[in-house]
Design a protein around this motif. Structure first.
Motif, PDB file in Angstrom:
ATOM      1  N   GLU A 126      -7.941  -0.172   1.757  1.00 21.38           N
ATOM      2  CA  GLU A 126      -7.239  -1.051   0.784  1.00 21.38           C
ATOM      3  C   GLU A 126      -7.473  -0.403  -0.592  1.00 21.38           C
ATOM      4  O   GLU A 126      -8.571  -0.142  -1.136  1.00 21.38           O
ATOM      5  CB  GLU A 126      -7.586  -2.261   0.760  1.00 21.38           C
ATOM      6  CG  GLU A 126      -6.965  -3.161  -0.333  1.00 21.38           C
ATOM      7  CD  GLU A 126      -7.384  -4.621  -0.248  1.00 21.38           C
ATOM      8  OE1 GLU A 126      -6.769  -5.510   0.528  1.00 21.38           O
ATOM      9  OE2 GLU A 126      -8.390  -4.920  -1.193  1.00 21.38           O
TER      10      GLU A 126
ATOM     11  N   LYS B 235      -6.786  -0.606  -5.053  1.00 17.36           N
ATOM     12  CA  LYS B 235      -6.622  -1.703  -6.043  1.00 17.36           C
ATOM     13  C   LYS B 235      -6.751  -1.020  -7.323  1.00 17.36           C
ATOM     14  O   LYS B 235      -7.725  -0.445  -7.838  1.00 17.36           O
ATOM     15  CB  LYS B 235      -7.419  -2.763  -5.942  1.00 17.36           C
ATOM     16  CG  LYS B 235      -7.082  -4.312  -6.387  1.00 17.36           C
ATOM     17  CD  LYS B 235      -7.953  -5.197  -6.139  1.00 17.36           C
ATOM     18  CE  LYS B 235      -8.010  -5.701  -4.853  1.00 17.36           C
ATOM     19  NZ  LYS B 235      -8.721  -7.052  -4.538  1.00 17.36           N
TER      20      LYS B 235
ATOM     21  N   VAL C  76      -2.309  -3.992  -5.045  1.00 20.94           N
ATOM     22  CA  VAL C  76      -2.970  -3.452  -4.003  1.00 20.94           C
ATOM     23  C   VAL C  76      -1.984  -2.450  -2.977  1.00 20.94           C
ATOM     24  O   VAL C  76      -0.769  -2.920  -2.876  1.00 20.94           O
ATOM     25  CB  VAL C  76      -3.357  -4.612  -2.864  1.00 20.94           C
ATOM     26  CG1 VAL C  76      -3.858  -4.197  -1.686  1.00 20.94           C
ATOM     27  CG2 VAL C  76      -4.243  -5.570  -3.626  1.00 20.94           C
TER      28      VAL C  76
END
Length: 140
Positions: A15, A17, A23
């Motif tokens: 992930e 960010k 995201v």
């Protein structure tokens, strides 16, 4: 500009960010059930997004509002090459609205030849080409 990456499983699912909290999931496309785009797919998404922002901005400055803008991007790489960079990138740009062919072509030319930072970076390894379809008629 700052990006944070966090590993989400024991394989390749990550992930990412940005500073605003947006995201994006990444994964290895060779996984049986990838949970995100591959890093190379993200590059193609990046050139599509960057050029589209430019095209809309250029046309807005000319007081032209598009009804629709869509882009298909295809990247080619040499099989087995390490690193396996893009050697060719082709964008098919589909525009719809009350815009002349000359203004549409000029906006795309300016984006890909001058303003799109992603295109300027990728052109170091890849030949970037494009086609333009305006109101379902091929103009370039």
């Amino acid at each position: 500009m700052k990006i944070n990456l966090k590993r989400l499983n024991n394989n390749y699912h990550f992930e990412t960010k940005n500073e605003r909290g947006d995201v994006v999931h990444l994964d290895n496309k060779s996984e049986p059930d990838p949970q995100g785009a591959s890093p190379m797919e993200l590059l193609l998404m990046g050139i599509a997004g960057c050029s589209s922002i430019d095209i809309v901005m250029i046309l807005k400055k000319q007081q032209v509002e598009l009804e629709d803008l869509q882009v298909e991007v295809e990247g080619t790489r040499v099989d087995g090459a390490i690193p396996n960079v893009f050697t060719g990138i082709h964008l098919n740009i589909f525009l719809k609205g009350d815009v002349s062919a000359a203004k549409a072509k000029r906006a795309v030319d300016l984006s890909l030849d001058k303003y799109c930072s992603v295109a300027k970076m990728l052109e170091k390894t890849a030949t970037i080409t494009y086609g333009i379809t305006l109101n379902e008629e091929v103009i370039n």
